[in-house]
Design an enzyme around this catalytic site. Structure first.
Site, mmCIF file in Angstrom:
data_model
loop_
_atom_site.group_PDB
_atom_site.id
_atom_site.type_symbol
_atom_site.label_atom_id
_atom_site.label_comp_id
_atom_site.label_asym_id
_atom_site.label_seq_id
_atom_site.Cartn_x
_atom_site.Cartn_y
_atom_site.Cartn_z
ATOM 1 N N LYS A 47 0.850 -1.188 0.000
ATOM 2 C CA LYS A 47 0.000 0.000 0.000
ATOM 3 C C LYS A 47 0.884 1.236 0.000
ATOM 4 O O LYS A 47 2.020 1.134 0.464
ATOM 5 C CB LYS A 47 -0.965 0.003 1.180
ATOM 6 C CG LYS A 47 -0.405 -0.298 2.564
ATOM 7 C CD LYS A 47 0.654 0.501 3.212
ATOM 8 C CE LYS A 47 0.543 1.980 3.353
ATOM 9 N NZ LYS A 47 1.758 2.565 4.017
ATOM 10 N N TYR A 107 -4.670 4.077 6.422
ATOM 11 C CA TYR A 107 -5.112 3.416 7.660
ATOM 12 C C TYR A 107 -6.251 4.198 8.315
ATOM 13 O O TYR A 107 -7.199 3.611 8.833
ATOM 14 C CB TYR A 107 -3.949 3.255 8.647
ATOM 15 C CG TYR A 107 -2.881 2.314 8.131
ATOM 16 C CD1 TYR A 107 -3.164 0.971 7.924
ATOM 17 C CD2 TYR A 107 -1.606 2.768 7.825
ATOM 18 C CE1 TYR A 107 -2.201 0.106 7.431
ATOM 19 C CE2 TYR A 107 -0.634 1.911 7.337
ATOM 20 C CZ TYR A 107 -0.940 0.586 7.140
ATOM 21 O OH TYR A 107 0.014 -0.269 6.648
HETATM 22 P P1 NAD Z 1 12.150 2.406 1.892
HETATM 23 O O1 NAD Z 1 12.494 3.759 1.404
HETATM 24 O O2 NAD Z 1 12.730 1.948 3.176
HETATM 25 O O3 NAD Z 1 12.534 1.336 0.774
HETATM 26 C C1 NAD Z 1 12.263 1.553 -0.594
HETATM 27 C C2 NAD Z 1 13.087 0.618 -1.430
HETATM 28 O O4 NAD Z 1 12.902 0.966 -2.802
HETATM 29 C C3 NAD Z 1 14.594 0.731 -1.146
HETATM 30 O O5 NAD Z 1 15.171 -0.544 -1.168
HETATM 31 C C4 NAD Z 1 15.106 1.567 -2.318
HETATM 32 O O6 NAD Z 1 16.458 1.263 -2.641
HETATM 33 C C5 NAD Z 1 14.174 1.120 -3.430
HETATM 34 N N1 NAD Z 1 14.086 2.092 -4.516
HETATM 35 C C6 NAD Z 1 14.204 1.806 -5.821
HETATM 36 N N2 NAD Z 1 14.111 2.904 -6.570
HETATM 37 C C7 NAD Z 1 13.946 3.941 -5.716
HETATM 38 C C8 NAD Z 1 13.797 5.344 -5.893
HETATM 39 N N3 NAD Z 1 13.786 5.907 -7.090
HETATM 40 N N4 NAD Z 1 13.643 6.097 -4.784
HETATM 41 C C9 NAD Z 1 13.610 5.553 -3.552
HETATM 42 N N5 NAD Z 1 13.744 4.211 -3.321
HETATM 43 C C10 NAD Z 1 13.914 3.420 -4.398
HETATM 44 O O7 NAD Z 1 10.549 2.327 1.915
HETATM 45 P P2 NAD Z 1 9.632 1.325 2.729
HETATM 46 O O8 NAD Z 1 9.235 1.973 3.994
HETATM 47 O O9 NAD Z 1 10.250 -0.025 2.773
HETATM 48 O O10 NAD Z 1 8.323 1.327 1.808
HETATM 49 C C11 NAD Z 1 8.211 0.551 0.630
HETATM 50 C C12 NAD Z 1 6.730 0.252 0.372
HETATM 51 O O11 NAD Z 1 6.215 -0.492 1.470
HETATM 52 C C13 NAD Z 1 5.853 1.493 0.257
HETATM 53 O O12 NAD Z 1 4.803 1.254 -0.647
HETATM 54 C C14 NAD Z 1 5.308 1.652 1.659
HETATM 55 O O13 NAD Z 1 4.098 2.371 1.736
HETATM 56 C C15 NAD Z 1 5.113 0.209 2.034
HETATM 57 N N6 NAD Z 1 5.100 -0.011 3.489
HETATM 58 C C16 NAD Z 1 4.080 -0.699 3.999
HETATM 59 C C17 NAD Z 1 3.989 -0.922 5.346
HETATM 60 C C18 NAD Z 1 2.848 -1.725 5.900
HETATM 61 O O14 NAD Z 1 2.667 -1.710 7.097
HETATM 62 N N7 NAD Z 1 2.104 -2.429 5.071
HETATM 63 C C19 NAD Z 1 4.980 -0.409 6.188
HETATM 64 C C20 NAD Z 1 6.051 0.286 5.632
HETATM 65 C C21 NAD Z 1 6.100 0.487 4.266
#
Ligand code: NAD
Length: 362
Positions: free
Chosen positions: A134, A218
């Protein structure tokens, strides 16, 4: 008074036995050799690293089979830590070759929201089932294209709505379904945390940032799931207390929803405030949850003394197990692409209301 916990659990046991039975009979038809589906995580950031990979060590119907990353050093670390064979490691360029890899049954897209569409469509074209984090995507058009790509390629699409797999959330959804306290009159729903980062994709519009798609879903789901209805209008206001950081997207969003039954919801979400609760006022009682959308510990109470307080070992493990079981059994997913789209339809209306300063019909 405790909730009819035994009732709930015995019903759940019957349901899961039925699911397992149908899983086994269909398994022999479609997945003769597989007890567990192989999942490849795309994007190895915070959520994959801290939540999904550890949860995949607890799953019974899924395992971490592969990874897709743009960072070679992460590939090396993950390969060693999780014993991932070299042939199951991809980068964003050679990702499409995953089509020829029978170890991978499901591709789980865990990238910034603006990248979800591209990778969901590529995974579907590779013939893989897809889990997508999401918010599903920044626009309704993106969501529709993702749903179509999965349908065209006859693969399933599940959204990572972990809360919908949590029995504590299912308990308050059930209250609406049974109309235990009569009709819903008013919902108050809040979800936010203080994000101290200053240069992350969550603050970048082009990458799909902004609190509304992030924690906002949420707050929105609290209202949608507590009423069991889809909103018909919204009026919203965006704000920020840190304009030097939130230049392109909102730090805080407040929005008022109207539902077909006449129920109303007042919702708030923020990257500047720690808050996570839900209050539902019905014709003849109330229900409160706090937290309402945590990774664990979601709990609540009702005006008749009923408590909601189920313990589960891992929301994410339950989510992936249940989604894999649905794929294996050919049954409905708890949160398919259409559920992600329902939220994004409201999110689009919220942004339209902010732009116009008016109430928007949905
Ligand atoms: P994050 O920034 O920690 O990780 C993002 C990943 O994408 C990294 O590995 C990064 O290297 C990669 N990436 C590739 N191209 C990129 C770019 N152009 N810019 C930035 N990053 C790039 O993010 P996250 O918190 O892991 O979130 C990722 C997804 O998971 C999102 O959709 C977020 O909403 C979702 N999420 C969901 C929950 C949940 O509870 N369901 C919790 C956290 C995150």
């Amino acid at each position: 008074m405790k909730m009819e916990r035994r009732d709930f659990l015995s019903k759940a046991a019957i349901a899961s036995a039925a699911t397992l039975f149908s899983t086994n009979s269909l398994l022999s038809a479609t997945y003769p050799a597989k007890e567990k589906l192989g999942i490849a995580l795309v994007g190895l950031g915070y959520y994959s690293t801290d939540l999904l990979a550890p949860a995949l060590q607890l799953t019974e119907k899924a395992y971490l089979a592969g990874i897709v990353t743009g960072t070679p050093s992460k590939a090396e670390t993950w390969k060693k830590k999780y014993n991932i064979p070299e042939k199951n490691i991809y980068n964003y360029q050679n990702f499409d070759q995953i089509a020829n890899n029978p170890d991978i049954d499901v591709v789980y897209v865990v990238l910034p929201p603006s990248m979800h569409r591209e990778f969901v469509v590529r995974a579907a074209k590779a013939g893989k089932h897809v889990f997508c984090e999401k918010p599903m995507a920044p626009s309704v058009a993106d969501c529709e294209a993702m749903i179509k790509a999965c349908a065209d390629n006859k693969v399933k699409l599940a959204i990572g709505y972990r809360c919908q797999h949590d029995p504590n959330i299912q308990a308050y959804m059930q209250v609406a379904k049974e109309q235990k306290f009569g009709k819903v009159k008013m919902v108050t729903s809040a979800a936010g945390y203080f994000d101290g980062r200053t240069n992350h994709w969550k603050q970048n519009k082009a990458l799909g940032g902004g609190v509304m798609g992030d924690m906002g879903v949420y707050a929105l789901q609290g209202a949608r799931l507590a009423t069991g209805e889809e909103p018909i209008s919204v009026i919203a206001q965006a704000s920020t207390t840190r304009p030097e950081i939130y230049k392109e997207v909102e730090e805080t969003m407040m929005f008022l929803l109207e539902f077909p039954s006449g129920a109303r919801a007042s919702c708030q979400t923020s990257f500047g405030i720690n808050m996570n609760y839900l209050q539902v006022n019905y014709e003849k009682g109330w229900l409160k949850m706090e937290p309402q959308s945590g990774y664990n510990g979601n709990k609540g109470s009702m005006s008749d003394g009923t408590l909601i307080n189920f313990t589960i070992k891992s929301q994410q493990a339950k989510q992936m197990d249940e989604d894999c079981m649905a794929i294996m059994a050919g049954t409905n997913l708890i949160a398919p692409g259409e559920e992600g789209l329902r939220d994004i339809r409201v999110v689009e209306a919220i942004y339209k209301s902010v732009q116009t300063g008016r109430l928007v019909k949905i």
